[in-house]
Design an enzyme around this catalytic site. Structure first.
Site, PDB file in Angstrom:
ATOM      1  N   HIS A  68      11.086  18.827 -25.768  1.00  0.00           N
ATOM      2  CA  HIS A  68      11.985  19.999 -26.484  1.00  0.00           C
ATOM      3  C   HIS A  68      13.483  20.248 -25.665  1.00  0.00           C
ATOM      4  O   HIS A  68      13.429  20.228 -24.501  1.00  0.00           O
ATOM      5  CB  HIS A  68      11.452  21.385 -26.716  1.00  0.00           C
ATOM      6  N   ASP A  70      15.382  22.903 -26.355  1.00  0.00           N
ATOM      7  CA  ASP A  70      15.904  24.290 -26.333  1.00  0.00           C
ATOM      8  C   ASP A  70      15.272  24.813 -24.962  1.00  0.00           C
ATOM      9  O   ASP A  70      14.281  24.398 -24.492  1.00  0.00           O
ATOM     10  CB  ASP A  70      15.095  25.100 -27.378  1.00  0.00           C
ATOM     11  N   GLU A 134      10.842  25.050 -29.483  1.00  0.00           N
ATOM     12  CA  GLU A 134       9.607  25.156 -28.994  1.00  0.00           C
ATOM     13  C   GLU A 134       9.263  26.583 -28.297  1.00  0.00           C
ATOM     14  O   GLU A 134       8.149  27.051 -28.329  1.00  0.00           O
ATOM     15  CB  GLU A 134       9.578  23.986 -27.843  1.00  0.00           C
ATOM     16  N   ASP A 161       3.010  15.122 -24.534  1.00  0.00           N
ATOM     17  CA  ASP A 161       3.918  16.253 -24.628  1.00  0.00           C
ATOM     18  C   ASP A 161       3.790  16.723 -23.136  1.00  0.00           C
ATOM     19  O   ASP A 161       3.052  16.445 -22.349  1.00  0.00           O
ATOM     20  CB  ASP A 161       3.268  17.066 -25.599  1.00  0.00           C
TER      21      ASP A 161
HETATM   22 ZN   LIG Z   1       8.456  23.656 -22.560  1.00  0.00          ZN
END
Ligand SMILES: [Zn+2]
Length: 432
Positions: A68, A70, A134, A161
């Protein structure tokens, strides 16, 4: 090394969800920084700010890498360097996102760019997807990207992930770093509690006001202990670490089914270890009262629950209602809060898990790889129907002090570690 400079630059974009211009600028920066990726892969924007990269492989099958863009906000005071400076100093790259999660975004693209430069084509197709919210649940980013894949019938042999790392000193007795690979993830939900009453003037109080009942409810929620559940992920984790523990813990952990009560009484006193064994409940928002001399006629609270695999959000909701049934308190679902059931254990005998393990062993030879239950939520939960093999792991070596830097002050990653991150993704992609 240019890659170090690029990570440093990436930190200067204040990509806190909502700062949309920063995301557009960050996209342009990525395009400038990774020319081969942008020439040879199909790059798409989903819901304006998420990115998908598609690198077509030689054969059938596809693997998805998630990260992610962000970051959580950062207050400048108390930082040694400004949090969005990306300063390089004392062997570290400093700033918000260096551990969570721009390091993954940048390292994945660095690895891909390098492989493309070498003329490499993967066997399976490689997809890379970066979300942009996220830290605020992923409903606009990961959820929409998952919908995009779903609508096109794209499924993945495996997904990687963030969500766990290589931890030194995870437990005081264990002297080796543990490479924790999340193979399952706890569910999450929040429920609202509402107490109503008459209110009135505080000069003539009555018992059982909404605030008083809510106080009892909060105390009950805090002291409630759900039944311990030994999930497959945690069982494997205990068995792996048992080899590094001394007697008697070594015997307990080697046979966790038999000795669960002992395990509960010893290591589960640690909050993170406790969270691996049961559904937890925690009151996070409390509201009541407007004036110092008015008895409020309403008190509300929000209880955040983290659900152990094997249980459902509905079961926990029913349990919470039962727990508070005599207090005249309504327990409500609220659409504001996400309800997400746990993600069950991924099959970790597969080739991708093996590839992850081998790559960890090559780059961090001192680390012991173990399956693990991720207790927080990750973007990957939005993809749970798109692959039966979802793993949560970022190749970052941290001790328990450094873990506090994630979302904390003075977040930073060592240059040495960041180089290893790039190498990890490079070797892992090469294995596919
Ligand atoms: Zn994270």
């Amino acid at each position: 090394m240019e890659a170090i400079e690029r990570l440093s630059q990436s930190i200067r974009f204040k990509t806190v969800s909502g700062n949309w211009q920063e995301f557009s600028n960050f996209h342009a920066f990525l395009e400038r920084s990774f020319p081969l990726v942008y020439q040879r892969m199909k790059v798409q924007k989903i819901n304006d700010y998420s990115l998908i990269y598609n690198w077509t492989g030689k054969r059938e099958g596809a693997v998805l890498f998630l990260a992610h863009m962000d970051v959580v906000p950062a207050e400048e005071r108390d930082w040694v360097v400004p949090p969005f400076s990306g300063e390089i100093r004392d062997g570290y790259i400093w700033g918000r996102g260096t551990l969570d999660d721009k390091c993954c975004v940048m390292a994945i693209l660095e690895a891909a760019e390098k492989l493309l430069g070498e003329g490499f084509t993967p066997n399976k197709s490689i997809y890379i997807a970066f979300g942009f919210d996220e830290e605020t649940k992923g409903h606009l980013g990961a959820r929409k990207t998952a919908e995009h894949f779903r609508s096109r019938g794209i499924k993945f042999d495996a997904i990687l992930d963030e969500g766990a790392a290589i931890i030194e000193g995870f437990m005081p007795q264990i002297k080796v770093p543990l490479a924790l690979v999340g193979v399952a993830e706890k569910g999450l939900a929040s429920f609202d509690l509402i107490a109503r009453g008459d209110g009135g003037h505080s000069s003539a109080p009555k018992r059982n006001s909404p605030v008083e009942r809510m106080a009892k409810a909060i105390e009950r929620v805090s002291s409630y202990k759900s039944k311990a559940v030994l999930t497959q992920a945690v069982e494997m984790f205990f068995k792996t670490i048992s080899k590094y523990m001394s007697f008697p813990s070594s015997i307990f952990l080697k046979n966790p089914r038999l000795f669960l009560p002992f395990i509960e009484r010893s290591i589960a006193r640690n909050p993170s270890a406790n969270a691996m064994l049961r559904t937890t409940m925690c009151t996070t928002i409390v509201k009541a009262g407007m004036a110092d001399n008015v008895i409020p006629d309403l008190a509300t609270a929000t209880v955040n629950v983290r659900i152990i695999p094997g249980e459902t959000a509905q079961q926990v909701f029913d349990r919470l209602k039962n727990l508070l049934s005599d207090l005249d308190i309504e327990v409500m679902k609220n659409e504001r809060w996400e309800v997400s059931d746990p993600v069950i254990c991924s099959n970790f005998g597969g080739t991708f898990f093996e590839s992850i393990s081998k790559t960890i062993n090559d780059i961090f030879p001192q680390a012991v790889v173990t399956p693990f239950l991720t207790i927080g939520g990750t973007d990957s939960r939005h993809y749970k129907d798109l692959s039966s093999k979802i793993y949560r792991f970022a190749p970052i070596l941290m001790n328990s002090e450094e873990m506090k830097l994630v979302h904390g002050k003075n977040e930073r990653i060592s240059i040495e570690n960041y180089k290893k991150m790039i190498d990890f993704y490079y070797q892992l992609i090469k294995r596919e």
